[in-house]
Write a protein that holds these residues in place. Sequence first.
Motif, PDB file in Angstrom:
ATOM      1  N   HIS A   1       0.341  -1.267   0.186  1.00  0.00           N
ATOM      2  CA  HIS A   1      -0.024  -0.077  -0.177  1.00  0.00           C
ATOM      3  C   HIS A   1       0.706   1.120   0.145  1.00  0.00           C
ATOM      4  N   ILE A   2       1.229   1.723  -1.215  1.00  0.00           N
ATOM      5  CA  ILE A   2       1.514   2.977  -1.298  1.00  0.00           C
ATOM      6  C   ILE A   2       1.254   3.714   0.073  1.00  0.00           C
ATOM      7  N   GLU A   3       0.578   3.474   0.489  1.00  0.00           N
ATOM      8  CA  GLU A   3      -0.431   5.050   0.528  1.00  0.00           C
ATOM      9  C   GLU A   3       0.305   5.167   2.314  1.00  0.00           C
ATOM     10  N   SER A   4       0.424   3.880   2.569  1.00  0.00           N
ATOM     11  CA  SER A   4       1.485   3.978   4.156  1.00  0.00           C
ATOM     12  C   SER A   4       2.577   4.473   4.051  1.00  0.00           C
ATOM     13  N   SER A   5       3.652   4.867   3.151  1.00  0.00           N
ATOM     14  CA  SER A   5       4.539   4.904   2.946  1.00  0.00           C
ATOM     15  C   SER A   5       4.486   7.212   3.308  1.00  0.00           C
TER      16      SER A   5
ATOM     17  N   SER B   1       1.458  12.679   1.482  1.00  0.00           N
ATOM     18  CA  SER B   1       1.360  13.853   1.742  1.00  0.00           C
ATOM     19  C   SER B   1       2.340  13.903   0.083  1.00  0.00           C
ATOM     20  N   ASP B   2       3.055  15.777  -0.648  1.00  0.00           N
ATOM     21  CA  ASP B   2       3.050  15.433  -2.075  1.00  0.00           C
ATOM     22  C   ASP B   2       4.493  15.789  -1.868  1.00  0.00           C
ATOM     23  N   GLN B   3       5.636  16.191  -0.432  1.00  0.00           N
ATOM     24  CA  GLN B   3       6.693  16.090  -0.537  1.00  0.00           C
ATOM     25  C   GLN B   3       8.424  15.387  -0.041  1.00  0.00           C
ATOM     26  N   PRO B   4       8.747  15.934  -0.411  1.00  0.00           N
ATOM     27  CA  PRO B   4       9.880  13.871  -0.901  1.00  0.00           C
ATOM     28  C   PRO B   4       9.384  13.063   0.586  1.00  0.00           C
ATOM     29  N   LEU B   5      10.184  11.878   0.818  1.00  0.00           N
ATOM     30  CA  LEU B   5       9.992  10.917   1.436  1.00  0.00           C
ATOM     31  C   LEU B   5      10.554  11.754   3.601  1.00  0.00           C
ATOM     32  N   GLU B   6      12.206  12.040   2.438  1.00  0.00           N
ATOM     33  CA  GLU B   6      12.653  12.757   4.052  1.00  0.00           C
ATOM     34  C   GLU B   6      12.311  13.854   4.880  1.00  0.00           C
ATOM     35  N   THR B   7      11.242  14.520   4.033  1.00  0.00           N
ATOM     36  CA  THR B   7      10.418  15.706   4.826  1.00  0.00           C
ATOM     37  C   THR B   7       9.805  15.406   5.131  1.00  0.00           C
ATOM     38  N   VAL B   8       9.090  14.009   5.607  1.00  0.00           N
ATOM     39  CA  VAL B   8       7.742  13.235   5.393  1.00  0.00           C
ATOM     40  C   VAL B   8       8.467  12.714   7.156  1.00  0.00           C
ATOM     41  N   ARG B   9       9.483  11.504   7.157  1.00  0.00           N
ATOM     42  CA  ARG B   9      10.153  11.299   7.813  1.00  0.00           C
ATOM     43  C   ARG B   9       9.939  12.595   8.887  1.00  0.00           C
ATOM     44  N   ASP B  10      10.692  13.708   8.436  1.00  0.00           N
ATOM     45  CA  ASP B  10      11.241  14.536   8.975  1.00  0.00           C
ATOM     46  C   ASP B  10       9.856  14.781  10.519  1.00  0.00           C
ATOM     47  N   GLN B  11       9.181  15.616   9.544  1.00  0.00           N
ATOM     48  CA  GLN B  11       8.070  15.799   9.765  1.00  0.00           C
ATOM     49  C   GLN B  11       7.024  15.148  11.333  1.00  0.00           C
ATOM     50  N   MET B  12       7.395  13.606  10.274  1.00  0.00           N
ATOM     51  CA  MET B  12       6.267  13.102  10.894  1.00  0.00           C
ATOM     52  C   MET B  12       7.157  12.886  12.927  1.00  0.00           C
ATOM     53  N   ASP B  13       8.103  13.084  12.561  1.00  0.00           N
ATOM     54  CA  ASP B  13       9.582  12.886  13.875  1.00  0.00           C
ATOM     55  C   ASP B  13       8.918  13.931  14.815  1.00  0.00           C
TER      56      ASP B  13
ATOM     57  N   SER C   1       3.399  10.600  -1.950  1.00  0.00           N
ATOM     58  CA  SER C   1       2.433  10.168  -3.105  1.00  0.00           C
ATOM     59  C   SER C   1       3.457   8.812  -4.174  1.00  0.00           C
ATOM     60  N   VAL C   2       2.800   8.871  -5.075  1.00  0.00           N
ATOM     61  CA  VAL C   2       3.040   7.546  -5.551  1.00  0.00           C
ATOM     62  C   VAL C   2       5.511   8.094  -6.472  1.00  0.00           C
ATOM     63  N   THR C   3       4.678   9.616  -6.991  1.00  0.00           N
ATOM     64  CA  THR C   3       6.515  10.344  -7.200  1.00  0.00           C
ATOM     65  C   THR C   3       7.577   9.887  -6.040  1.00  0.00           C
ATOM     66  N   GLU C   4       6.919  10.527  -4.713  1.00  0.00           N
ATOM     67  CA  GLU C   4       8.362  10.533  -3.962  1.00  0.00           C
ATOM     68  C   GLU C   4       7.893   8.784  -3.278  1.00  0.00           C
ATOM     69  N   PHE C   5       7.331   7.860  -4.057  1.00  0.00           N
ATOM     70  CA  PHE C   5       7.909   6.386  -3.135  1.00  0.00           C
ATOM     71  C   PHE C   5       8.341   6.530  -3.810  1.00  0.00           C
ATOM     72  N   ALA C   6       8.222   6.293  -5.036  1.00  0.00           N
ATOM     73  CA  ALA C   6       9.406   5.563  -6.013  1.00  0.00           C
ATOM     74  C   ALA C   6      10.752   6.160  -6.018  1.00  0.00           C
TER      75      ALA C   6
ATOM     76  N   ILE D   1      -8.254   5.636  -7.131  1.00  0.00           N
ATOM     77  CA  ILE D   1      -7.644   4.290  -8.035  1.00  0.00           C
ATOM     78  C   ILE D   1      -7.332   4.988  -9.458  1.00  0.00           C
ATOM     79  N   ASP D   2      -8.326   5.539 -10.311  1.00  0.00           N
ATOM     80  CA  ASP D   2      -7.921   6.614 -11.636  1.00  0.00           C
ATOM     81  C   ASP D   2      -6.990   7.432 -10.919  1.00  0.00           C
ATOM     82  N   TYR D   3      -6.698   8.548 -10.071  1.00  0.00           N
ATOM     83  CA  TYR D   3      -5.481   8.956  -9.762  1.00  0.00           C
ATOM     84  C   TYR D   3      -4.472   8.362  -9.596  1.00  0.00           C
ATOM     85  N   MET D   4      -4.086   6.749  -8.771  1.00  0.00           N
ATOM     86  CA  MET D   4      -2.761   6.687  -8.402  1.00  0.00           C
ATOM     87  C   MET D   4      -2.367   5.584 -10.078  1.00  0.00           C
ATOM     88  N   LEU D   5      -3.506   5.291 -10.435  1.00  0.00           N
ATOM     89  CA  LEU D   5      -3.306   4.759 -11.991  1.00  0.00           C
ATOM     90  C   LEU D   5      -2.257   6.018 -12.679  1.00  0.00           C
TER      91      LEU D   5
END
Lengths: 569, 569
Positions: B74-78, B506-518, B81-86, B113-117
Amino acid sequence: MDRNTIIAAARGDAAVDLLLTGARIVNVFSGRIQSGSIAIKDGYVIGFGDYPAKETLDLGGRYVAPGFIDAHVHIESSMVSVTEFARAVAPCGTTTVIADPHEIANVLGAAGIDYMLRSADGQPMDCLFALPSCVPATAMETAGARLEAADLAPFFEHPRVVALAEMMNYPGVIFTDPAVMAKLDLARRQHRAMDGHAPGLSGPQLCAYAAAGITSDHECTRAEEALEKLELGIRIMVREGTCARNLDALFPVIDAHTWPNMMWCTDDRHPHDILTEGHVDAVIRRAVTKGLDPVTAIRMATINPAAHFGIFDAGAIAPGRKANLVVFSNLTDIRAERVFFMGRRVAEGGRLLPTVTRPTPVRVPRAMHLDPAGLDFSIPLEGSRLRVIRAIADQVVTRCEIMPAAERDGMAVSDPGRDLVKLAVVDRHTGKAHMGKGFVTGLGLNRGAIASSVAHDSHNIIVAGVSDAEMRAAVTAVVAMDGGFGAVMGERVLAQLPLPVAGLMSDQPLETVRDQMDCMIDAAQALGASLSDPFMTLGFLALPVIPDLKLTDQGLVDVTRFEIVPLFV
Amino acid sequence: MDRNTIIAAARGDAAVDLLLTGARIVNVFSGRIQSGSIAIKDGYVIGFGDYPAKETLDLGGRYVAPGFIDAHVHIESSMVSVTEFARAVAPCGTTTVIADPHEIANVLGAAGIDYMLRSADGQPMDCLFALPSCVPATAMETAGARLEAADLAPFFEHPRVVALAEMMNYPGVIFTDPAVMAKLDLARRQHRAMDGHAPGLSGPQLCAYAAAGITSDHECTRAEEALEKLELGIRIMVREGTCARNLDALFPVIDAHTWPNMMWCTDDRHPHDILTEGHVDAVIRRAVTKGLDPVTAIRMATINPAAHFGIFDAGAIAPGRKANLVVFSNLTDIRAERVFFMGRRVAEGGRLLPTVTRPTPVRVPRAMHLDPAGLDFSIPLEGSRLRVIRAIADQVVTRCEIMPAAERDGMAVSDPGRDLVKLAVVDRHTGKAHMGKGFVTGLGLNRGAIASSVAHDSHNIIVAGVSDAEMRAAVTAVVAMDGGFGAVMGERVLAQLPLPVAGLMSDQPLETVRDQMDCMIDAAQALGASLSDPFMTLGFLALPVIPDLKLTDQGLVDVTRFEIVPLFV
């Protein structure tokens, strides 16, 4: 199948039809053998354990494996109808075959495929189909039909169709012939397997074949060849047929890492071999004798082909899969003592049970369009030396031999003293009786004539004989039977074997055909034929895709140059 | 792909784009490692050996494996967005994921679903999809959408859709709920995998689940459970997520006979774990450290999921498959030094290359339909004792605890001294602001409020707080961000993490979200929260399919009885 009923039985809400207790169950997913019971409802396995059952059968600790699957077979090669083929192989434990109706499709086209599909109903095994990809095999013969992608497309909707069959036209693949690519695209769109046929192909050309999406090959004759293909993603079907037996050569390739990408097939197996050796079971036995782990040998006969073809309802003993089961006592000599098809006992001790009745025969379209009366087999002498086909015992390849012509009354004629016998192939499809004429050596015929409507791949009538009159008599006998084999001496028909189903298959049981075949061979040998199976050899003299020199109704084909060549040098 | 071009390159008729020389190639068909060159054209592997090439790259004897496949995620668990996950997982060597957009589908339905596709286009990896089978998860909450078979059907035509995703409604399967069966029938007709989700299911009920045609399960937590499923024909996805890690428990099941039916998945992996541990590569490393043969571990990450999902253009280094490649130096500690996606270098040394640009963002539909102004969080006192949800650290299950109510002005209120904190779930989908109210213990909150729009599975807004005003302020903060996490003390927002993509990502990079999460966790802990990840625990308090007591916008759910129960005993 009513899936809701199956599921209800699985969860335990209804008594099952049959509970097989005391079984040692070969689990093809884990490779383990588990002791337990198999519960069956409406023809499907629904679970294991103590389900309430209407009938219980104690297997006394015997092994139970999933019914065997033949990954690639031409039923026509058994020379009997689907009904008689099924009745012959089901007692061997074969409960599913992936049949390629290539031969009948060359004769009858879509009507032939349709006939085979309809013939598959009501049999004691599942006859599934791969659609013939190469009809006709070449343009240098007159076939009964031409099948393009558009002709095949409707058949992909049929529930018995699981693949595109062996793509023999590998040059067409490698050089992206549009008609060939259209067939591959069709299968790909349907998420279906695209089986291959590429003997000896290697290196960049094999890469091109693999890049096209070809998913299997059953033509490997050497271990290195099989490993090269396997490592390109092409699954290997190890073939043990009548003419081609590859298990010995390919055995070294089967190991703990490769077996998931390998499976068994028989391709072409003649009546005698099925009756004396068996079918897929014979291949398994040979492999186990050679040292293969029996469970691996079984997996290659069950779940591997099922997974390859996307068959989710067979190939394993598991809930939701058909209760196709083989019961046996000895893991190192697997012989089907009982066979169940869809939960029903169909064979015991190698014999079909009398409760298994023949389904109503399906009407087969007429496949003999030839009036033999006016046929002219004479060959005006146009030179002194002939291109002669040399037949080779037990081989489908031939050689080209240059021999001096024998002359009588300005005509080139047979000369049995030099084993030079006239050969003709007569078009039986168009009604125009196109005829190709030539000579053969190596058959050994020194009297009379033999003829056959089994002449790969177009299955025109091929006839070899020492005189034109006897050749005509032999062809006349074949036409009178609507196809078959005939042996003639003088005006007398020595023996004949009717193959009224498209001129390829008998409607009689396999044992009858085997006996008739023995008579045919006796008759041919009485005419001097020296080969073990002169009719098989004869049938391949017309196949213009196998080197070196062949004869079609359009003339002599130099297969190495892929062109028609003159008889006289 | 232009297949003719690929085939032409494979047969050697055109220079390839890239030739990787000096490679030790992991062959997932034979299990062997071969030294050689890999030729790439138009993003596809076309062959091996000395092809003429526009560019040559010497790998200096490094290993090359096919790009890794996450069989279920589930990409949502990261939380990105798909872009930042990839962009986060491609450097780990993941070049294909089978994503189940279950969370966003619960919020936005088919539009989600359409948005993710559409978001999957132009990424440095292949994002394929399994269609969510259980939207909504239950009828006891207000979801953003309901997806029936007819809603899913059009998506099966999409080239990125390869399966029906985890069928969590296993009672619906076992008891043949017509809507559930319709979804299974749909996937079956498309020859598509039907993934399962059946934690702990066993015996006849598991047989019923298998009989329905379920092809995989990723919820096994015990070896015996995995083996029982595997032996029924259900392939095992070994999961190593953030909350659920099953490799240790399932490791004994992986052997020479079972591995063909097993693969890896991450299911739910949070930003922190992806950034510190990795993705599929981390699972492979752990398995190899535990003693699994590295090539087997790689096969479970490549050809096995590819075969499971019928993906014929990835999962192996072979002609006609995408040139998705992972280059590494050490078989016993596989770390992606270079990653190729469709023949293009996308990552080196664990970092995405700057040449990999973000595709144009896809517009996401609005997913916040709630005006927080008028929300009334008060609970009139209607009894002296409460059903209280006990949150348990690092668990998604809860317990039901009976506690005396705390009263003020005729209302039941929080009592931080006893760790009794008010909890509410507010519908954000209908605009009607349905609200369920209750109390939680175990969070440790003793001041302020925390709120989140990630509240499984309907993702309404869940809020816990010691005062109604702070709860409203926290919800207001979340709504103002169009979704996200908020922590409030008094009128002050201590921290917030915007998740504007459906309130989930989020539409931010994973590192940003990790820091925000902290920062979020720090803020929650400043409010007294004692758990390691209070927002994760909070998010699962609303999930009414996991025992024992949960809260939805419709009220308290006794999951063991599967019904709404009153707050006051």
